[in-house]
Scaffold this motif. Sequence first.
Motif, mmCIF file in Angstrom:
data_model
loop_
_atom_site.group_PDB
_atom_site.id
_atom_site.type_symbol
_atom_site.label_atom_id
_atom_site.label_comp_id
_atom_site.label_asym_id
_atom_site.label_seq_id
_atom_site.Cartn_x
_atom_site.Cartn_y
_atom_site.Cartn_z
ATOM 1 N N PRO A 1 0.808 -1.233 0.000
ATOM 2 C CA PRO A 1 0.000 0.000 0.000
ATOM 3 C C PRO A 1 0.838 1.280 0.000
ATOM 4 N N GLU A 2 2.011 1.239 0.655
ATOM 5 C CA GLU A 2 2.809 2.473 0.752
ATOM 6 C C GLU A 2 3.698 2.688 -0.474
ATOM 7 N N ILE A 3 3.671 1.754 -1.424
ATOM 8 C CA ILE A 3 4.507 1.860 -2.623
ATOM 9 C C ILE A 3 3.724 2.520 -3.754
ATOM 10 N N LEU A 4 4.330 3.474 -4.444
ATOM 11 C CA LEU A 4 3.709 4.085 -5.610
ATOM 12 C C LEU A 4 3.438 3.023 -6.663
ATOM 13 N N ASP A 5 2.323 3.176 -7.380
ATOM 14 C CA ASP A 5 1.951 2.194 -8.393
ATOM 15 C C ASP A 5 1.625 2.947 -9.681
ATOM 16 N N PRO A 6 2.658 3.246 -10.500
ATOM 17 C CA PRO A 6 2.426 4.070 -11.692
ATOM 18 C C PRO A 6 1.464 3.432 -12.689
ATOM 19 N N GLN A 7 1.492 2.089 -12.802
ATOM 20 C CA GLN A 7 0.558 1.440 -13.739
ATOM 21 C C GLN A 7 -0.885 1.667 -13.299
ATOM 22 N N GLY A 8 -1.118 1.476 -11.986
ATOM 23 C CA GLY A 8 -2.470 1.701 -11.461
ATOM 24 C C GLY A 8 -2.900 3.144 -11.650
ATOM 25 N N LYS A 9 -1.974 4.083 -11.422
ATOM 26 C CA LYS A 9 -2.292 5.505 -11.585
ATOM 27 C C LYS A 9 -2.630 5.821 -13.047
ATOM 28 N N ALA A 10 -1.939 5.158 -13.973
ATOM 29 C CA ALA A 10 -2.222 5.386 -15.394
ATOM 30 C C ALA A 10 -3.639 4.923 -15.734
ATOM 31 N N VAL A 11 -4.029 3.770 -15.196
ATOM 32 C CA VAL A 11 -5.389 3.269 -15.420
ATOM 33 C C VAL A 11 -6.395 4.231 -14.800
ATOM 34 N N LEU A 12 -6.115 4.672 -13.563
ATOM 35 C CA LEU A 12 -7.014 5.595 -12.863
ATOM 36 C C LEU A 12 -7.206 6.877 -13.669
ATOM 37 N N GLY A 13 -6.131 7.367 -14.302
ATOM 38 C CA GLY A 13 -6.231 8.575 -15.103
ATOM 39 C C GLY A 13 -6.979 8.363 -16.408
ATOM 40 N N ALA A 14 -6.909 7.147 -16.952
ATOM 41 C CA ALA A 14 -7.529 6.875 -18.253
ATOM 42 C C ALA A 14 -9.035 6.651 -18.131
ATOM 43 N N LEU A 15 -9.498 6.146 -16.982
ATOM 44 C CA LEU A 15 -10.917 5.763 -16.856
ATOM 45 C C LEU A 15 -11.876 6.932 -17.125
ATOM 46 N N PRO A 16 -11.679 8.140 -16.493
ATOM 47 C CA PRO A 16 -12.609 9.231 -16.774
ATOM 48 C C PRO A 16 -12.624 9.618 -18.253
ATOM 49 N N ARG A 17 -11.467 9.557 -18.907
ATOM 50 C CA ARG A 17 -11.414 9.899 -20.332
ATOM 51 C C ARG A 17 -12.235 8.933 -21.166
ATOM 52 N N LEU A 18 -12.429 7.714 -20.664
ATOM 53 C CA LEU A 18 -13.244 6.724 -21.377
ATOM 54 C C LEU A 18 -14.696 6.752 -20.909
ATOM 55 N N GLY A 19 -15.025 7.702 -20.033
ATOM 56 C CA GLY A 19 -16.416 7.843 -19.621
ATOM 57 C C GLY A 19 -16.793 7.080 -18.362
ATOM 58 N N PHE A 20 -15.809 6.531 -17.654
ATOM 59 C CA PHE A 20 -16.105 5.799 -16.418
ATOM 60 C C PHE A 20 -15.873 6.724 -15.229
ATOM 61 N N ARG B 1 -5.126 -0.252 -8.223
ATOM 62 C CA ARG B 1 -3.805 -0.840 -8.009
ATOM 63 C C ARG B 1 -3.649 -1.981 -9.010
ATOM 64 N N GLN B 2 -2.476 -2.064 -9.628
ATOM 65 C CA GLN B 2 -2.241 -3.158 -10.569
ATOM 66 C C GLN B 2 -1.166 -4.087 -10.040
ATOM 67 N N GLY B 3 -1.455 -5.365 -10.044
ATOM 68 C CA GLY B 3 -0.491 -6.364 -9.624
ATOM 69 C C GLY B 3 -0.462 -7.519 -10.599
ATOM 70 N N LYS B 4 0.051 -8.650 -10.125
ATOM 71 C CA LYS B 4 0.218 -9.821 -10.984
ATOM 72 C C LYS B 4 -0.548 -11.010 -10.408
ATOM 73 N N ARG B 5 -0.958 -11.893 -11.297
ATOM 74 C CA ARG B 5 -1.627 -13.121 -10.883
ATOM 75 C C ARG B 5 -0.920 -14.277 -11.577
ATOM 76 N N PHE B 6 -0.496 -15.255 -10.791
ATOM 77 C CA PHE B 6 0.134 -16.457 -11.344
ATOM 78 C C PHE B 6 -0.764 -17.655 -11.088
ATOM 79 N N GLU B 7 -0.919 -18.515 -12.095
ATOM 80 C CA GLU B 7 -1.630 -19.782 -11.911
ATOM 81 C C GLU B 7 -0.608 -20.904 -12.108
ATOM 82 N N LEU B 8 -0.419 -21.725 -11.083
ATOM 83 C CA LEU B 8 0.557 -22.812 -11.139
ATOM 84 C C LEU B 8 -0.154 -24.151 -11.076
ATOM 85 N N GLU B 9 0.183 -25.037 -12.017
ATOM 86 C CA GLU B 9 -0.316 -26.406 -11.982
ATOM 87 C C GLU B 9 0.766 -27.270 -11.354
ATOM 88 N N ILE B 10 0.405 -27.997 -10.294
ATOM 89 C CA ILE B 10 1.403 -28.796 -9.591
ATOM 90 C C ILE B 10 0.916 -30.228 -9.461
#
Lengths: 83, 83
Positions: B12-31, B38-47
């Motif tokens: 939470p205390e780390i800047l997230d430029p990707q998330g901020k870019a999405v946040l800035g783009a949403l109003p321009r698209l009418g949302f 916040r943007q992160g990663k999701r991994f799916e592992l088959e074991i």
Amino acid sequence: MARYVVDVMPKPEILDPQGKAVLGALPRLGFAGVTDVRQGKRFELEIEGDATDEALAEVQKMAGTLLSNPVIEDFAVHVESQA
Amino acid sequence: MARYVVDVMPKPEILDPQGKAVLGALPRLGFAGVTDVRQGKRFELEIEGDATDEALAEVQKMAGTLLSNPVIEDFAVHVESQA
């Protein structure tokens, strides 16, 4: 305020070089038994108001237009929490 | 065969430029109404094998050493399905 999660994963038929890189690195780090890895993205969105069906539909639209590339990625949306 | 999911998000205390870019783009698209992204990663592992506590502990180790950077990211691991 409600938190929505959008999970974006490469479609099964699409090559996933990032996942393949992780899959290749695991045995070198001593981890055995992993047969496949796919890497995708996870977005957490905080949205004003309560979690309603309309808000969820809006998030679905965001996921389909901005957060994922529907040609190569699938997405799933769910409400994570409401405060 | 069991499928594990590892969710990796910026702390939470780390800047997230990707998330901020999405946040800035949403109003321009009418949302409207989105207050944070916040943007992160999701991994799916088959074991191989059944989903056991030992296997889950292994995935926790993979998540902490290879899949995330514990200085700037938090991760969560869960079993998604078993076949």
